[in-house]
Design a protein around this motif. Structure first.
Motif, PDB file in Angstrom:
ATOM      1  N   GLU A  59     -30.087 -40.956 -13.509  1.00 20.99           N
ATOM      2  CA  GLU A  59     -28.808 -40.285 -13.279  1.00 20.99           C
ATOM      3  C   GLU A  59     -28.651 -39.251 -14.378  1.00 20.99           C
ATOM      4  O   GLU A  59     -29.538 -39.096 -15.210  1.00 20.99           O
ATOM      5  CB  GLU A  59     -27.662 -41.301 -13.341  1.00 20.99           C
ATOM      6  CG  GLU A  59     -27.601 -42.042 -14.681  1.00 20.99           C
ATOM      7  CD  GLU A  59     -26.656 -43.220 -14.689  1.00 20.99           C
ATOM      8  OE1 GLU A  59     -25.770 -43.273 -13.815  1.00 20.99           O
ATOM      9  OE2 GLU A  59     -26.810 -44.085 -15.562  1.00 20.99           O
ATOM     10  N   SER A 102     -23.108 -35.782  -8.472  1.00 19.14           N
ATOM     11  CA  SER A 102     -21.836 -36.209  -7.887  1.00 19.14           C
ATOM     12  C   SER A 102     -21.043 -37.011  -8.906  1.00 19.14           C
ATOM     13  O   SER A 102     -21.601 -37.791  -9.681  1.00 19.14           O
ATOM     14  CB  SER A 102     -22.071 -37.063  -6.635  1.00 19.14           C
ATOM     15  OG  SER A 102     -22.699 -38.293  -6.962  1.00 19.14           O
ATOM     16  N   SER A 103     -19.736 -36.792  -8.896  1.00 19.27           N
ATOM     17  CA  SER A 103     -18.831 -37.548  -9.770  1.00 19.27           C
ATOM     18  C   SER A 103     -17.411 -37.332  -9.282  1.00 19.27           C
ATOM     19  O   SER A 103     -17.139 -36.467  -8.435  1.00 19.27           O
ATOM     20  CB  SER A 103     -18.957 -37.092 -11.227  1.00 19.27           C
ATOM     21  OG  SER A 103     -18.384 -35.810 -11.411  1.00 19.27           O
ATOM     22  N   THR A 104     -16.491 -38.100  -9.868  1.00 14.74           N
ATOM     23  CA  THR A 104     -15.076 -37.983  -9.499  1.00 14.74           C
ATOM     24  C   THR A 104     -14.549 -36.579  -9.734  1.00 14.74           C
ATOM     25  O   THR A 104     -13.825 -36.027  -8.898  1.00 14.74           O
ATOM     26  CB  THR A 104     -14.248 -38.989 -10.309  1.00 14.74           C
ATOM     27  OG1 THR A 104     -14.570 -40.315  -9.883  1.00 14.74           O
ATOM     28  CG2 THR A 104     -12.749 -38.754 -10.137  1.00 14.74           C
ATOM     29  N   GLY A 164     -21.783 -45.085  -8.802  1.00 10.42           N
ATOM     30  CA  GLY A 164     -20.632 -44.200  -8.741  1.00 10.42           C
ATOM     31  C   GLY A 164     -19.799 -44.403  -7.480  1.00 10.42           C
ATOM     32  O   GLY A 164     -20.342 -44.584  -6.387  1.00 10.42           O
ATOM     33  N   ARG A 199     -23.335 -37.886 -16.888  1.00 14.70           N
ATOM     34  CA  ARG A 199     -21.976 -37.871 -16.341  1.00 14.70           C
ATOM     35  C   ARG A 199     -21.926 -38.063 -14.836  1.00 14.70           C
ATOM     36  O   ARG A 199     -20.825 -38.161 -14.276  1.00 14.70           O
ATOM     37  CB  ARG A 199     -21.285 -36.531 -16.660  1.00 14.70           C
ATOM     38  CG  ARG A 199     -21.230 -36.174 -18.123  1.00 14.70           C
ATOM     39  CD  ARG A 199     -20.502 -34.852 -18.304  1.00 14.70           C
ATOM     40  NE  ARG A 199     -20.718 -34.305 -19.625  1.00 14.70           N
ATOM     41  CZ  ARG A 199     -20.254 -33.140 -20.035  1.00 14.70           C
ATOM     42  NH1 ARG A 199     -19.549 -32.389 -19.200  1.00 14.70           N
ATOM     43  NH2 ARG A 199     -20.497 -32.703 -21.259  1.00 14.70           N
ATOM     44  N   SER A 200     -23.061 -38.092 -14.179  1.00 19.56           N
ATOM     45  CA  SER A 200     -23.067 -37.990 -12.723  1.00 19.56           C
ATOM     46  C   SER A 200     -24.216 -38.782 -12.116  1.00 19.56           C
ATOM     47  O   SER A 200     -25.205 -39.082 -12.777  1.00 19.56           O
ATOM     48  CB  SER A 200     -23.230 -36.523 -12.290  1.00 19.56           C
ATOM     49  OG  SER A 200     -22.376 -35.654 -13.007  1.00 19.56           O
ATOM     50  N   ASN A 201     -24.063 -39.072 -10.820  1.00 22.07           N
ATOM     51  CA  ASN A 201     -25.189 -39.545 -10.024  1.00 22.07           C
ATOM     52  C   ASN A 201     -25.930 -38.351  -9.446  1.00 22.07           C
ATOM     53  O   ASN A 201     -25.445 -37.215  -9.492  1.00 22.07           O
ATOM     54  CB  ASN A 201     -24.704 -40.461  -8.905  1.00 22.07           C
ATOM     55  CG  ASN A 201     -24.183 -41.796  -9.423  1.00 22.07           C
ATOM     56  OD1 ASN A 201     -23.020 -42.130  -9.211  1.00 22.07           O
ATOM     57  ND2 ASN A 201     -25.011 -42.562 -10.102  1.00 22.07           N
ATOM     58  N   LYS A 261     -19.888 -48.688 -17.666  1.00 22.60           N
ATOM     59  CA  LYS A 261     -19.351 -47.373 -18.018  1.00 22.60           C
ATOM     60  C   LYS A 261     -18.769 -47.464 -19.424  1.00 22.60           C
ATOM     61  O   LYS A 261     -17.583 -47.741 -19.619  1.00 22.60           O
ATOM     62  CB  LYS A 261     -18.299 -46.912 -17.009  1.00 22.60           C
ATOM     63  CG  LYS A 261     -17.993 -45.417 -17.132  1.00 22.60           C
ATOM     64  CD  LYS A 261     -17.466 -44.850 -15.850  1.00 22.60           C
ATOM     65  CE  LYS A 261     -17.330 -43.331 -15.942  1.00 22.60           C
ATOM     66  NZ  LYS A 261     -16.868 -42.730 -14.692  1.00 22.60           N
ATOM     67  N   THR A 297     -17.922 -42.073  -6.107  1.00 24.71           N
ATOM     68  CA  THR A 297     -18.187 -40.892  -5.281  1.00 24.71           C
ATOM     69  C   THR A 297     -19.557 -41.009  -4.633  1.00 24.71           C
ATOM     70  O   THR A 297     -19.737 -40.643  -3.461  1.00 24.71           O
ATOM     71  CB  THR A 297     -18.088 -39.611  -6.123  1.00 24.71           C
ATOM     72  OG1 THR A 297     -16.780 -39.525  -6.695  1.00 24.71           O
ATOM     73  CG2 THR A 297     -18.339 -38.370  -5.280  1.00 24.71           C
ATOM     74  N   ARG A 298     -20.532 -41.518  -5.368  1.00 26.28           N
ATOM     75  CA  ARG A 298     -21.877 -41.745  -4.805  1.00 26.28           C
ATOM     76  C   ARG A 298     -21.808 -42.626  -3.574  1.00 26.28           C
ATOM     77  O   ARG A 298     -22.405 -42.312  -2.536  1.00 26.28           O
ATOM     78  CB  ARG A 298     -22.770 -42.380  -5.867  1.00 26.28           C
ATOM     79  CG  ARG A 298     -24.119 -42.884  -5.360  1.00 26.28           C
ATOM     80  CD  ARG A 298     -24.852 -43.675  -6.440  1.00 26.28           C
ATOM     81  NE  ARG A 298     -26.103 -44.223  -5.940  1.00 26.28           N
ATOM     82  CZ  ARG A 298     -26.217 -45.380  -5.296  1.00 26.28           C
ATOM     83  NH1 ARG A 298     -25.125 -46.112  -5.071  1.00 26.28           N
ATOM     84  NH2 ARG A 298     -27.394 -45.806  -4.876  1.00 26.28           N
TER      85      ARG A 298
END
Length: 261
Positions: free
Chosen positions: A157, A217-219, A183, A160-162, A127, A185-186
């Motif tokens: 991806e 998906s992300s935080t 991730g 910013r996200s999965n 990251k 969250t992932r």
């Protein structure tokens, strides 16, 4: 109390600055992690700190003592906030704490595809702060995020996200094999899908598959439907809704079971 604009600690000091010759500023040699609290409980903080350690080891960036990191996190902790810890190759650390933007949670996102061969020796599992190519591409395409696709046509991806999709009634998400960020969250969403018995496959996904539903998906957005991909409407549906409801239930269980820091 966290101010509306948030608070920033630089090397543990309020209103401090970074040296102008820090390689993190001059060359983008920096890493970061972002987590959030539900109430005052950070969600899976250990997983975030573990990934930060892996990123630091890969890029040769020194890690501050764990006790120091945890002290600064606790000192700035607030109700429903995000915290981003950035570590630079110059040995500096920045902890930015700010209120969660509730409007971002689950809000539909627009995507545009971008062929992406990676950053050479830097694996996708790190990251890092080298974001300029993706930001320029999203501006050019007029979208919020770019969907990275390798030259062979496999989805990776977004910047910013999965990614989660529904194909033939089955949730699918690309595997974390070093080419994408694994991730937090992932991982939680995969756990939820398995707990609920939702049809799920962790497998390579091609860009030309027919997506019945598509999500990122992300935080900071949790699970959000993709409203358009390259201008083509997609949106969410029942499988994604069930997955998101299960994720929210998981968050409540985990964060209510832990005392506030």
């Amino acid at each position: 109390m966290i101010r509306p604009g948030g608070s920033v600690l630089v090397n543990g000091q309020v209103a401090a600055g970074l040296p102008a010759d820090d390689p993190g500023l001059e060359r983008g040699l920096a890493i970061f992690e972002t987590w959030r609290t539900y109430g005052r409980s950070p969600f899976r903080l250990e997983a975030h700190l573990g990934r930060l350690t892996d990123s630091a080891n890969t890029m040769g960036i020194a890690l501050p003592p764990r006790e120091l990191i945890l002290h600064e996190i606790s000192y700035t902790l607030g109700q429903d906030v995000s915290q981003r810890l950035t570590l630079t190759a110059g040995g500096n650390r920045v902890l930015h704490t700010r209120p969660i933007d509730a409007a971002r949670l689950g809000r539909p996102v627009t995507l545009g595809g971008l062929e992406w061969a990676g950053l050479g020796d830097l694996p996708g599992s790190v990251k890092h702060c080298l974001r300029a190519p993706w930001m320029m591409a999203s501006r050019r395409l007029g979208v919020e995020e770019v969907l990275l696709v390798d030259p062979a046509g496999w989805l990776l991806e977004t910047d910013r996200s999965n990614v989660f999709a529904v194909v033939d009634g089955v949730l699918v998400t690309p595997p974390a094999e070093g080419r994408i960020l694994d991730g937090v969250t992932r991982r939680a969403l995969i756990e939820v899908a398995r707990e609920l018995g939702l049809p799920l496959q962790v497998r390579p996904v091609r860009r030309d598959e027919r997506f019945e539903e598509l999500y990122v998906s992300s935080t900071l957005k949790e699970l959000a439907p993709v409203s358009t991909l390259n201008g083509r409407p997609i949106g969410g549906g029942p499988l994604g809704e069930a997955l998101y409801a299960g994720f929210r239930a998981l968050v409540l269980r985990e964060c209510r079971s832990r005392p506030a820091s």
